[in-house]
Write a protein that holds these residues in place. Structure first.
Motif, PDB file in Angstrom:
ATOM      1  N   LEU A  73       0.826  -1.202   0.000  1.00  0.00           N
ATOM      2  CA  LEU A  73       0.000   0.000   0.000  1.00  0.00           C
ATOM      3  C   LEU A  73       0.864   1.257   0.000  1.00  0.00           C
ATOM      4  O   LEU A  73       0.604   2.220  -0.737  1.00  0.00           O
ATOM      5  CB  LEU A  73      -0.932  -0.012   1.210  1.00  0.00           C
ATOM      6  N   GLY A  74       1.893   1.263   0.821  1.00  0.00           N
ATOM      7  CA  GLY A  74       2.785   2.414   0.874  1.00  0.00           C
ATOM      8  C   GLY A  74       3.547   2.616  -0.416  1.00  0.00           C
ATOM      9  O   GLY A  74       3.718   3.751  -0.881  1.00  0.00           O
ATOM     10  N   ASP A  75       3.997   1.520  -1.014  1.00  0.00           N
ATOM     11  CA  ASP A  75       4.731   1.623  -2.277  1.00  0.00           C
ATOM     12  C   ASP A  75       3.827   2.125  -3.394  1.00  0.00           C
ATOM     13  O   ASP A  75       4.247   2.939  -4.230  1.00  0.00           O
ATOM     14  CB  ASP A  75       5.320   0.264  -2.657  1.00  0.00           C
ATOM     15  N   LEU A  76       2.593   1.646  -3.437  1.00  0.00           N
ATOM     16  CA  LEU A  76       1.645   2.119  -4.450  1.00  0.00           C
ATOM     17  C   LEU A  76       1.335   3.602  -4.264  1.00  0.00           C
ATOM     18  O   LEU A  76       1.230   4.345  -5.244  1.00  0.00           O
ATOM     19  CB  LEU A  76       0.353   1.297  -4.399  1.00  0.00           C
ATOM     20  N   ALA A  77       1.197   4.017  -3.010  1.00  0.00           N
ATOM     21  CA  ALA A  77       0.939   5.434  -2.750  1.00  0.00           C
ATOM     22  C   ALA A  77       2.127   6.286  -3.190  1.00  0.00           C
ATOM     23  O   ALA A  77       1.955   7.379  -3.742  1.00  0.00           O
ATOM     24  CB  ALA A  77       0.653   5.654  -1.262  1.00  0.00           C
ATOM     25  N   GLY A  78       3.346   5.785  -2.960  1.00  0.00           N
ATOM     26  CA  GLY A  78       4.525   6.512  -3.407  1.00  0.00           C
ATOM     27  C   GLY A  78       4.578   6.643  -4.913  1.00  0.00           C
ATOM     28  O   GLY A  78       4.893   7.717  -5.443  1.00  0.00           O
ATOM     29  N   PHE A  79       4.249   5.564  -5.601  1.00  0.00           N
ATOM     30  CA  PHE A  79       4.249   5.610  -7.062  1.00  0.00           C
ATOM     31  C   PHE A  79       3.162   6.549  -7.573  1.00  0.00           C
ATOM     32  O   PHE A  79       3.398   7.353  -8.480  1.00  0.00           O
ATOM     33  CB  PHE A  79       4.053   4.206  -7.629  1.00  0.00           C
ATOM     34  N   PRO A 136      -2.842   8.191  -1.575  1.00  0.00           N
ATOM     35  CA  PRO A 136      -3.218   7.037  -0.747  1.00  0.00           C
ATOM     36  C   PRO A 136      -4.543   6.408  -1.172  1.00  0.00           C
ATOM     37  O   PRO A 136      -4.699   5.182  -1.099  1.00  0.00           O
ATOM     38  CB  PRO A 136      -3.320   7.632   0.664  1.00  0.00           C
ATOM     39  N   ARG A 137      -5.483   7.226  -1.624  1.00  0.00           N
ATOM     40  CA  ARG A 137      -6.766   6.675  -2.061  1.00  0.00           C
ATOM     41  C   ARG A 137      -6.605   5.843  -3.328  1.00  0.00           C
ATOM     42  O   ARG A 137      -7.207   4.772  -3.468  1.00  0.00           O
ATOM     43  CB  ARG A 137      -7.770   7.805  -2.291  1.00  0.00           C
ATOM     44  N   ILE A 138      -5.819   6.344  -4.253  1.00  0.00           N
ATOM     45  CA  ILE A 138      -5.549   5.578  -5.472  1.00  0.00           C
ATOM     46  C   ILE A 138      -4.865   4.263  -5.107  1.00  0.00           C
ATOM     47  O   ILE A 138      -5.202   3.198  -5.643  1.00  0.00           O
ATOM     48  CB  ILE A 138      -4.678   6.393  -6.441  1.00  0.00           C
ATOM     49  N   ALA A 139      -3.908   4.341  -4.182  1.00  0.00           N
ATOM     50  CA  ALA A 139      -3.208   3.132  -3.754  1.00  0.00           C
ATOM     51  C   ALA A 139      -4.168   2.117  -3.157  1.00  0.00           C
ATOM     52  O   ALA A 139      -4.079   0.911  -3.438  1.00  0.00           O
ATOM     53  CB  ALA A 139      -2.118   3.496  -2.735  1.00  0.00           C
ATOM     54  N   SER A 140      -5.104   2.586  -2.351  1.00  0.00           N
ATOM     55  CA  SER A 140      -6.080   1.679  -1.735  1.00  0.00           C
ATOM     56  C   SER A 140      -6.950   1.005  -2.786  1.00  0.00           C
ATOM     57  O   SER A 140      -7.220  -0.207  -2.716  1.00  0.00           O
ATOM     58  CB  SER A 140      -6.956   2.446  -0.738  1.00  0.00           C
ATOM     59  N   MET A 141      -7.397   1.765  -3.760  1.00  0.00           N
ATOM     60  CA  MET A 141      -8.236   1.192  -4.825  1.00  0.00           C
ATOM     61  C   MET A 141      -7.472   0.163  -5.645  1.00  0.00           C
ATOM     62  O   MET A 141      -7.993  -0.906  -5.971  1.00  0.00           O
ATOM     63  CB  MET A 141      -8.763   2.307  -5.730  1.00  0.00           C
TER      64      MET A 141
END
Length: 200
Positions: free
Chosen positions: A83-89, A182-187
């Motif tokens: 989740l953190g890595d996706l939010a970073g990207f 973070p929302r995009i990462a969660s989805m």
């Protein structure tokens, strides 16, 4: 298509390159991509139009060169979670598309790329391929940590992030917010979990 080449003769003057690049970035934000002309760039950069055409064969190539200058994807930090890595990207993609020059140039440039496959190929290499490497790396880390049982399709994950950001910025014309990445990462993480379930 290889980057524009200087004809044999005198070495290319880096000061002219910088002046042209700065002129393009200024004018794109002022008048937009559609209204950008070689004449206007030459006048703003205080160079002859021939100097521009020696470097760039078309408006699309000219703007593309200004956009990609200095934009080399860097490895994303390992946050310890998918989740953190996706939010970073997602944050990196949002930052790129929030650049005023990129924001002003992208819609028109993408339309021109359909007519200029050589530049489209360079766009894929400069932007898409570099980002895809980042996506593969973060997914491989998630597999290594045991967060994912199998490696998801990186192209699908990349498209989910890139498409959401593009829709938000260009189609909905909404400014990024601190909560957006973070929302995009969660989805996307939820989508990965669903895709894994469907593949069983």
């Amino acid at each position: 298509m290889e980057p524009s080449k200087q004809p044999p003769g005198r070495p290319r003057d880096a000061r002219v390159d910088d002046a042209i690049r700065d002129a393009v970035r200024e004018l794109v934000t002022e008048v937009g991509y559609a209204a950008l002309t070689m004449d206007a760039v030459a006048a703003r950069a205080h160079v002859g139009k021939a100097a521009i055409y020696r470097r760039h064969a078309s408006r699309g190539e000219l703007v593309f060169s200004a956009l990609v200058h200095g934009r080399q994807p860097k490895p994303l930090p390992d946050t310890g979670t998918l989740l953190g890595d996706l939010a970073g990207f997602a944050g990196v993609v949002l930052a790129v598309f929030s650049d005023p020059v990129v924001l002003a140039a992208t819609p028109g440039l993408l339309a021109d790329l359909k007519q200029q496959p050589e530049i489209a190929a360079r766009f894929q290499e400069a932007f898409i391929a570099g980002e895809r490497v980042q996506v593969v790396a973060l997914l491989e880390r998630a597999v290594a940590r045991g967060e994912l049982g199998t490696l998801p399709d990186a192209a699908t994950v990349h498209a989910a992030v890139l498409g959401t950001v593009f829709a938000w910025v260009f189609l909905l014309a909404q400014p990024p917010t601190p909560q957006l990445a973070p929302r995009i990462a969660s989805m996307v993480a939820a989508g990965i979990a669903e895709w894994a379930h469907d593949d069983r």
